[in-house]
Design a protein around this motif. Structure first.
Motif, PDB file in Angstrom:
ATOM      1  N   SER A  50      13.416 135.345  78.203  1.00  0.00           N
ATOM      2  CA  SER A  50      13.587 133.998  78.633  1.00  0.00           C
ATOM      3  C   SER A  50      14.747 133.263  78.039  1.00  0.00           C
ATOM      4  CB  SER A  50      12.395 133.145  78.610  1.00  0.00           C
ATOM      5  OG  SER A  50      11.403 133.546  79.236  1.00  0.00           O
ATOM      6  N   GLN A  84      17.863 134.509  79.056  1.00  0.00           N
ATOM      7  CA  GLN A  84      18.254 133.990  80.303  1.00  0.00           C
ATOM      8  C   GLN A  84      18.855 132.570  80.268  1.00  0.00           C
ATOM      9  OE1 GLN A  84      14.341 133.305  82.251  1.00  0.00           O
ATOM     10  NE2 GLN A  84      15.368 133.229  84.282  1.00  0.00           N
ATOM     11  N   THR A  85      18.226 131.832  79.104  1.00  0.00           N
ATOM     12  CA  THR A  85      18.616 130.390  79.128  1.00  0.00           C
ATOM     13  C   THR A  85      20.123 130.333  78.731  1.00  0.00           C
ATOM     14  OG1 THR A  85      16.356 129.890  78.915  1.00  0.00           O
ATOM     15  CG2 THR A  85      18.138 127.938  78.338  1.00  0.00           C
ATOM     16  N   TYR A  95      22.629 131.591  81.281  1.00  0.00           N
ATOM     17  CA  TYR A  95      22.674 130.637  82.155  1.00  0.00           C
ATOM     18  C   TYR A  95      23.569 129.465  81.872  1.00  0.00           C
ATOM     19  CZ  TYR A  95      21.199 127.464  85.874  1.00  0.00           C
ATOM     20  OH  TYR A  95      21.294 126.604  87.059  1.00  0.00           O
ATOM     21  N   GLN A 108      26.353 128.698  84.694  1.00  0.00           N
ATOM     22  CA  GLN A 108      26.517 127.380  85.069  1.00  0.00           C
ATOM     23  C   GLN A 108      28.243 127.057  85.012  1.00  0.00           C
ATOM     24  OE1 GLN A 108      23.872 124.605  82.820  1.00  0.00           O
ATOM     25  NE2 GLN A 108      23.096 124.220  84.739  1.00  0.00           N
ATOM     26  N   TYR A 145      23.405 127.069  94.517  1.00  0.00           N
ATOM     27  CA  TYR A 145      22.346 128.332  94.301  1.00  0.00           C
ATOM     28  C   TYR A 145      21.946 128.574  92.817  1.00  0.00           C
ATOM     29  CZ  TYR A 145      24.705 129.858  98.476  1.00  0.00           C
ATOM     30  OH  TYR A 145      25.353 130.078  99.924  1.00  0.00           O
ATOM     31  N   ASP A 146      21.731 127.330  92.267  1.00  0.00           N
ATOM     32  CA  ASP A 146      21.438 127.056  90.939  1.00  0.00           C
ATOM     33  C   ASP A 146      20.233 127.806  90.762  1.00  0.00           C
ATOM     34  OD1 ASP A 146      22.975 126.133  88.925  1.00  0.00           O
ATOM     35  OD2 ASP A 146      21.968 124.145  88.786  1.00  0.00           O
ATOM     36  N   GLU A 147      19.251 127.182  91.134  1.00  0.00           N
ATOM     37  CA  GLU A 147      17.885 127.504  90.823  1.00  0.00           C
ATOM     38  C   GLU A 147      17.544 128.953  90.951  1.00  0.00           C
ATOM     39  OE1 GLU A 147      13.898 125.153  91.372  1.00  0.00           O
ATOM     40  OE2 GLU A 147      15.652 123.856  91.164  1.00  0.00           O
ATOM     41  N   ASP A 148      17.846 129.405  92.322  1.00  0.00           N
ATOM     42  CA  ASP A 148      17.614 130.841  92.644  1.00  0.00           C
ATOM     43  C   ASP A 148      18.125 131.770  91.560  1.00  0.00           C
ATOM     44  OD1 ASP A 148      16.135 129.827  94.692  1.00  0.00           O
ATOM     45  OD2 ASP A 148      17.496 130.356  96.284  1.00  0.00           O
ATOM     46  N   THR A 149      19.474 131.155  91.258  1.00  0.00           N
ATOM     47  CA  THR A 149      20.084 132.260  90.484  1.00  0.00           C
ATOM     48  C   THR A 149      19.478 132.434  89.098  1.00  0.00           C
ATOM     49  OG1 THR A 149      22.197 131.489  91.517  1.00  0.00           O
ATOM     50  CG2 THR A 149      22.475 132.725  89.501  1.00  0.00           C
ATOM     51  N   TYR A 150      19.039 131.375  88.562  1.00  0.00           N
ATOM     52  CA  TYR A 150      18.358 131.448  87.352  1.00  0.00           C
ATOM     53  C   TYR A 150      16.987 132.210  87.285  1.00  0.00           C
ATOM     54  CZ  TYR A 150      15.883 129.538  83.028  1.00  0.00           C
ATOM     55  OH  TYR A 150      15.088 129.650  81.962  1.00  0.00           O
ATOM     56  N   ASP A 151      16.382 132.365  88.394  1.00  0.00           N
ATOM     57  CA  ASP A 151      15.214 133.172  88.667  1.00  0.00           C
ATOM     58  C   ASP A 151      15.621 134.622  88.868  1.00  0.00           C
ATOM     59  OD1 ASP A 151      13.442 131.017  88.484  1.00  0.00           O
ATOM     60  OD2 ASP A 151      13.288 130.918  90.659  1.00  0.00           O
TER      61      ASP A 151
END
Ligand SMILES: [Zn+2]
Ligand SMILES: [Zn+2]
Length: 338
Positions: A14, A17-18, A21, A26, A37-43
């Motif tokens: 995680s 990941q951050t 990201y 970003q 597409y921000d949030e989906d890409t984070y996941d």
């Protein structure tokens, strides 16, 4: 203990990941106006990191063994190139991401139908309170159930001609190595992902457990394809699928022919092969591949493609030929059309 290790690993991934990201994704998205597409890409990034770690760990653990104790000596390693690309594609989750966008809405819909109409589904955790709700116990139960499903999925890949043509992409590698596991037809990958996601949903696997299940299963399957002699011994060989057991599954004339369309279909555990009488414990090293790849008179020199795109395309062409009756070949027989 088990729970803590998983939690630690999850924290580490995680954090990575951050970091990725904020510092990479970003700024890139901002620059090209893709912020939607921000949030989906984070996941999705979570899966990408897990996959990259899997490749690194698998390579570091298995490549030295291949160099030190090879089962087969090869003239060159060119045939492995396509498999390396398959591995990166599959492990970086491109299939998972496609799956996520295409099938996730469908599964969300199913899940709400299950709760609205009270469709019976199994909740392993509450079967035996105090036992099956222990993370390690439920994890092992899930692993066994999914492996049982995996055994039958694999038997059907061999049993049904059209499906076999997709699975033949996996079997057409004549130089098995640690990279071989992910060499599959992408259509088959998607069907498989949907199949296992549906079962996982039905038996109540939690997303964080699913990640670990997939990672453990992937690592065990990479070991099975390794081109290295590993001394498993009588007992261990019967507990988990060994490289020599799975190599038999890839052997020309044994692994995908005969009345049962082959032997040693087990994915992680050989128990189902023992139970349904499809196990072969013969340790003789035989050439691997598909019979009709062999030059005449043993086969008819059929090409299954050298590169990834050719392999994908040729599988579809074989299916069309089969459906239009121009190809009567089935595993277990010789090609009647030629
Ligand atoms: Zn197979
Ligand atoms: Zn295999």
């Amino acid at each position: 203990m088990f729970h803590e290790i998983v939690a630690q690993l999850d924290n580490m991934v995680s954090a990575l990941q951050t970091l990725l990201y904020v510092d990479v994704v970003q700024p890139f998205f901002y620059r090209f106006g893709l912020m939607g597409y921000d949030e989906d890409t984070y996941d999705a990034l979570y899966w990408v990191i897990i996959g990259a770690l899997e490749i690194v760990v698998t390579y570091l653990a298995l490549r030295p063994l291949e160099a030190l104790r090879p089962i087969e000596q090869w003239q060159d390693r060119k045939a492995l190139r396509a498999d390396v690309i398959y591995t990166w594609i599959a492990k970086l989750g491109i299939i998972n991401i496609a799956f996520f966008f295409m099938l996730q809405p469908l599964f969300d819909h199913w899940q709400s139908l299950i709760s609205i109409y009270n469709v019976p589904n199994i909740d392993i955790d509450s079967l035996w309170p105090g036992v099956t709700d222990q993370p390690i116990v439920s994890f092992l139960i899930y692993l066994v159930i999914l492996d049982f499903a995996g055994y039958w999925y694999h038997r059907w890949q061999h049993r049904f001609g059209v499906w076999w043509e997709l699975h033949a992409v996996h079997h057409s590698q004549q130089q098995m190595s640690l990279w071989n596991d992910d060499r599959n037809h992408f259509l088959d990958d998607i069907i498989q992902a949907a199949f296992f996601a549906a079962i996982s949903l039905f038996i109540g696997v939690q997303p964080n457990q699913f990640v670990v299940l997939v990672a453990v299963s992937n690592f065990m399957q990479s070991i099975q394809h390794v081109n290295a002699r590993l001394p498993y011994g009588w007992l261990l060989e019967r507990l988990i699928v060994s490289p020599i057991f799975h190599r038999r599954h890839h052997a020309v004339g044994y692994g995908h022919e005969g009345t049962k369309y082959g032997c040693n279909f087990g994915v992680l555990f050989p128990w189902w092969d023992m139970l349904f009488r499809t196990a072969s414990w013969n340790r003789t090293v035989e050439p691997t591949g598909i019979r009709d790849q062999l030059p005449a008179p043993h086969g008819d020199g059929r090409s299954y493609g050298q590169g990834l795109l050719a392999q994908q395309w040729l599988a579809l062409a074989r299916i069309v030929a089969r459906l239009t009756g121009r190809r009567a070949y089935a595993p277990g027989t010789t090609d009647a059309a030629n």
